[in-house]
Design an enzyme around this catalytic site. Structure first.
Site, short mmCIF file in Angstrom:
data_model
loop_
_atom_site.label_atom_id
_atom_site.label_comp_id
_atom_site.label_asym_id
_atom_site.label_seq_id
_atom_site.Cartn_x
_atom_site.Cartn_y
_atom_site.Cartn_z
N LYS A 49 14.07 -12.25 -27.38
CA LYS A 49 12.71 -11.73 -27.20
C LYS A 49 11.65 -12.58 -27.91
CE LYS A 49 14.55 -8.33 -24.96
NZ LYS A 49 14.53 -8.32 -23.49
N TYR A 261 24.32 2.67 -19.80
CA TYR A 261 23.70 1.87 -20.85
C TYR A 261 24.21 2.28 -22.23
CZ TYR A 261 20.03 -0.02 -23.88
OH TYR A 261 19.36 -0.70 -24.88
N TYR A 287 24.53 -5.30 -24.96
CA TYR A 287 24.09 -6.36 -24.05
C TYR A 287 25.11 -7.50 -23.94
CZ TYR A 287 19.54 -4.06 -24.11
OH TYR A 287 18.54 -3.15 -23.98
#
Length: 328
Positions: A49, A261, A287
């Site tokens: 990010k 998720y 992830y």
């Protein structure tokens, strides 16, 4: 690619290295495996990010923002990196986080959450059914009423502007490959909010580079491909290249999502173990663990021979590992 016309603040330690995974490649007996270490971008324990935040917070500075707001899951890596970047730049930071279905002490107070607070962010923790985006919009309006200048960042920093960080990363990967006189048959990356994959796809299309394969961590293939395509198109429009046809260029595998998720799977646990025990590489269960499971599946598929090379983009998230100790 003309990225110089966009305001940008230096946050990440770039370029991140590309490293071989020789012991794992030998163990699998397939193609040569490599990892792009975007977990090593530095600030706030690193992660993908920061590349997006360089462009987003560049715009925030131009707009005179004094407070940055963003949204994410309780153990959001994006939220943690935003908080760290705001601390570096002297901006107030407010994080709107969704609690989700976990109730462990580690999930609620450890991992990324601990770092969010350490970096000085103000946390707003919402129940699962509450809209984070609606809360962020209302909170921004409240701040404006107090004479503040807020800047709102969407989930994952995924938007046309933020994704430019991965348009630039595509060029970085290709330059590093050229320097080593090698070629990657595919670049593999986790995809959730779609921005990292979308940016890579846009960059690779602009530069006639490698195919990008996204490994979904939520949702199904069709919706994730549509999301990543929209993200790529937004960035291409900003760059004045809306003419580029992305038909067939955005590919996502949804075989490794499991029950949903942040829900553990056996393939994810195997991926974490193999990466750690063969290469000392630390992944996270949400992830990169699921994405690496997809990467291993591609390596085992017989689609690529032993002389070909595959690249895994490690998007970071290591602090999140300590928020889900029961998942390992």
């Amino acid at each position: 690619m003309d990225l110089l016309r966009f305001s940008r603040v230096p946050l990440a330690r770039l370029p991140t290295p590309i490293e071989p995974l020789p012991r794992l490649s030998t163990h699998l007996g397939g193609p040569q495996l490599y990892v792009k270490r975007d977990d090593c971008t530095g600030l706030g324990l690193g992660g993908n990010k920061l590349r997006k935040l360089e462009f987003l917070l560049g715009e925030a500075r131009v707009q005179g923002a004094d407070t940055v707001l963003t949204v994410g899951a309780m153990q959001s890596n994006h939220a943690r990196q935003t908080a760290a970047a705001c601390a570096r730049l002297g901006l107030d930071c407010e994080l709107i986080l969704r609690r989700g279905g976990h109730a462990t002490e580690a999930y609620l107070h450890g991992g990324n959450v601990l770092l969010d607070r350490l970096f000085g962010a103000r946390l707003h923790v919402l129940a699962t059914q509450e809209s984070r985006e609606d809360f962020m919009a209302a909170r921004a309006e409240m701040l404006r009423g107090e004479g503040r200048t807020p800047y709102c960042i969407p989930v994952g920093g995924s938007c046309g502007l933020g994704n430019l960080g991965y348009v630039a990363c595509a060029g970085e990967i290709l330059a590093q490959a050229a320097d080593k006189k090698m070629k990657f048959e595919a670049v593999v990356v986790a995809t959730g909010s779609g921005g990292t994959q979308g940016g890579l796809v846009a960059g690779m299309q602009l530069l006639d580079g490698a195919p990008v394969i996204g490994i979904a961590v939520e949702g199904d293939r069709r919706e994730q491909e549509a999301l990543a395509t929209r993200q790529a198109v937004e960035s291409l429009r900003l760059l004045g290249r809306a003419d580029i046809d992305l038909s067939g260029q955005v590919n996502v595998m949804d075989d490794f999502v499991g029950p949903g998720y942040a829900r553990p799977t056996d393939a994810m646990r195997e991926a974490l173990g193999l990466a750690a025990r063969f290469e000392g590489l630390v992944l996270d269960p949400v992830y990169t663990g699921k994405a690496f499971a997809g990467f291993l599946s591609l390596a085992r598929s017989g689609r690529f021979d032993k002389k070909q090379s595959l690249l895994f983009v490690h998007t970071g998230g290591t602090p999140g590992l300590f928020g889900y100790p029961e998942s390992v």
